[in-house]
Scaffold this motif. Structure first.
Motif, short mmCIF file in Angstrom:
data_model
loop_
_atom_site.label_atom_id
_atom_site.label_comp_id
_atom_site.label_asym_id
_atom_site.label_seq_id
_atom_site.Cartn_x
_atom_site.Cartn_y
_atom_site.Cartn_z
N GLY A 9 0.81 -1.20 0.00
CA GLY A 9 0.00 0.00 0.00
C GLY A 9 0.85 1.25 0.00
O GLY A 9 2.05 1.23 0.22
N SER A 10 0.19 2.34 -0.26
CA SER A 10 0.83 3.65 -0.28
C SER A 10 0.17 4.50 0.80
O SER A 10 -0.91 4.15 1.29
CB SER A 10 0.62 4.29 -1.64
OG SER A 10 -0.77 4.52 -1.83
N PRO A 11 0.78 5.63 1.16
CA PRO A 11 0.09 6.51 2.11
C PRO A 11 -1.33 6.86 1.66
O PRO A 11 -2.24 6.93 2.47
CB PRO A 11 1.00 7.74 2.16
CG PRO A 11 2.36 7.21 1.84
CD PRO A 11 2.12 6.11 0.82
N GLU A 12 -1.49 7.01 0.35
CA GLU A 12 -2.83 7.34 -0.17
C GLU A 12 -3.84 6.23 0.13
O GLU A 12 -5.02 6.51 0.35
CB GLU A 12 -2.76 7.60 -1.68
CG GLU A 12 -2.00 8.84 -2.06
CD GLU A 12 -0.47 8.68 -2.01
OE1 GLU A 12 0.04 7.53 -2.08
OE2 GLU A 12 0.21 9.72 -1.88
N SER A 13 -3.38 4.98 0.11
CA SER A 13 -4.32 3.88 0.37
C SER A 13 -4.79 3.88 1.82
O SER A 13 -5.94 3.54 2.10
CB SER A 13 -3.71 2.53 -0.01
OG SER A 13 -2.63 2.19 0.82
N PHE A 14 -3.91 4.30 2.75
CA PHE A 14 -4.31 4.39 4.15
C PHE A 14 -5.29 5.55 4.35
O PHE A 14 -6.27 5.43 5.09
CB PHE A 14 -3.08 4.55 5.06
CG PHE A 14 -2.22 3.33 5.07
CD1 PHE A 14 -2.47 2.28 5.94
CD2 PHE A 14 -1.15 3.21 4.18
CE1 PHE A 14 -1.68 1.14 5.94
CE2 PHE A 14 -0.37 2.07 4.17
CZ PHE A 14 -0.63 1.04 5.05
N ILE A 15 -5.05 6.63 3.65
CA ILE A 15 -5.95 7.79 3.71
C ILE A 15 -7.30 7.44 3.09
O ILE A 15 -8.36 7.78 3.64
CB ILE A 15 -5.30 9.01 3.03
CG1 ILE A 15 -4.08 9.47 3.83
CG2 ILE A 15 -6.31 10.15 2.86
CD1 ILE A 15 -3.19 10.47 3.13
N ARG A 16 -7.28 6.74 1.97
CA ARG A 16 -8.53 6.34 1.31
C ARG A 16 -9.34 5.40 2.21
O ARG A 16 -10.57 5.51 2.31
CB ARG A 16 -8.21 5.66 -0.03
CG ARG A 16 -9.43 5.33 -0.85
CD ARG A 16 -9.10 4.84 -2.27
NE ARG A 16 -8.01 3.88 -2.33
CZ ARG A 16 -6.78 4.15 -2.79
NH1 ARG A 16 -6.48 5.35 -3.23
NH2 ARG A 16 -5.86 3.19 -2.82
N THR A 17 -8.67 4.50 2.90
CA THR A 17 -9.35 3.60 3.83
C THR A 17 -10.08 4.42 4.90
O THR A 17 -11.23 4.13 5.24
CB THR A 17 -8.35 2.63 4.47
OG1 THR A 17 -7.72 1.88 3.43
CG2 THR A 17 -9.03 1.69 5.45
N TYR A 20 -13.23 6.30 3.56
CA TYR A 20 -14.41 5.45 3.46
C TYR A 20 -14.91 4.96 4.81
O TYR A 20 -15.96 4.33 4.90
CB TYR A 20 -14.13 4.25 2.55
CG TYR A 20 -13.97 4.63 1.09
CD1 TYR A 20 -14.93 5.38 0.43
CD2 TYR A 20 -12.85 4.24 0.38
CE1 TYR A 20 -14.79 5.73 -0.90
CE2 TYR A 20 -12.68 4.59 -0.95
CZ TYR A 20 -13.66 5.34 -1.58
OH TYR A 20 -13.51 5.69 -2.90
N GLY A 21 -14.16 5.24 5.87
CA GLY A 21 -14.59 4.86 7.21
C GLY A 21 -14.41 3.39 7.54
O GLY A 21 -15.06 2.87 8.44
N PHE A 22 -13.51 2.73 6.81
CA PHE A 22 -13.25 1.32 7.06
C PHE A 22 -12.27 1.15 8.22
O PHE A 22 -11.53 2.06 8.57
CB PHE A 22 -12.63 0.65 5.83
CG PHE A 22 -13.53 0.59 4.64
CD1 PHE A 22 -14.88 0.29 4.75
CD2 PHE A 22 -13.02 0.82 3.38
CE1 PHE A 22 -15.70 0.21 3.64
CE2 PHE A 22 -13.82 0.76 2.26
CZ PHE A 22 -15.17 0.46 2.39
N SER A 23 -12.24 -0.03 8.78
CA SER A 23 -11.19 -0.41 9.72
C SER A 23 -9.93 -0.71 8.91
O SER A 23 -10.00 -0.93 7.70
CB SER A 23 -11.60 -1.63 10.52
OG SER A 23 -12.77 -1.37 11.26
N LEU A 24 -8.80 -0.78 9.60
CA LEU A 24 -7.53 -1.02 8.92
C LEU A 24 -6.92 -2.33 9.39
O LEU A 24 -6.91 -2.62 10.58
CB LEU A 24 -6.55 0.13 9.22
CG LEU A 24 -5.16 0.02 8.60
CD1 LEU A 24 -5.25 0.14 7.07
CD2 LEU A 24 -4.26 1.12 9.15
N MET A 25 -6.42 -3.11 8.45
CA MET A 25 -5.69 -4.33 8.77
C MET A 25 -4.33 -4.21 8.11
O MET A 25 -4.23 -4.07 6.89
CB MET A 25 -6.44 -5.55 8.25
CG MET A 25 -5.89 -6.84 8.77
SD MET A 25 -6.05 -6.96 10.55
CE MET A 25 -6.94 -8.46 10.70
#
Length: 170
Positions: A9-17, A20-25
């Motif tokens: 992933g990229s920093p953008e993918s963590f921001i996008r997560t 969208y209000g998802f949890s992170l794994m």
């Protein structure tokens, strides 16, 4: 890449997560787990920026539990090493050495392999380092015996999980 190991992933993918209000794994398969802390922090900061409530952060990591540290390494590492070598060739990253894999087994490394006490201590440390509240053990690799896998499941549920809960409560 950091420290010669790819980070998914990229920093953008963590921001996008977070957007969208998802949890992170966080999937950690090699290297020092602490290197993922900035991504966990970025995720929480992005949730706040987007006005989203805090969401859980979890960790998905390979590992194996056996009666002793030595037995766990003996049962798991050859199968894991073969799998990672194959993946490294397919994805074009550095092929691990036995020495680098053993570093990942040690304190701070991404592999959660050992006795119930060893694995519990490592999980608790990983959760604290990454400000995470969930842990998912990726157990089992091609070539491991059914008995080793069943023992892993039993020890994880009856010994490791209770120890981690106790450690996290203190």
């Amino acid at each position: 890449m950091r420290g010669g190991r790819p980070i998914g992933g990229s920093p953008e993918s963590f921001i996008r997560t977070a957007r969208y209000g998802f949890s992170l794994m966080l999937a950690t398969i090699g290297g020092e787990t602490a290197r993922f802390a900035p991504f966990s922090q970025l995720f929480q900061q992005a949730l706040e920026k987007f006005g989203r409530p805090r969401r859980p952060v979890g960790v998905h990591a390979p590992g194996h539990v056996a009666a002793t540290d030595e037995q766990a390494v003996e049962e798991f590492l050859p199968a894991f090493e073969a799998t990672i070598r194959s993946v490294a060739e397919q994805r074009g990253f550095r092929t691990p050495t036995r020495e680098s894999l053993m570093r990942d087994v040690g304190p701070g490394g991404a592999l959660h392999i050992g006795s119930p006490q060893t694995v519990a201590r490592k999980i608790a440390a990983t959760l604290k380092d990454l400000n995470a509240t969930r842990f998912d053990l990726k157990y089992g690799m091609n070539g491991m015996s059914h008995h080793a896998l069943m023992t892993n499941i039993e020890l994880f549920g009856t010994k490791v999980a209770p120890l981690v809960r106790e450690m996290m409560d203190s």
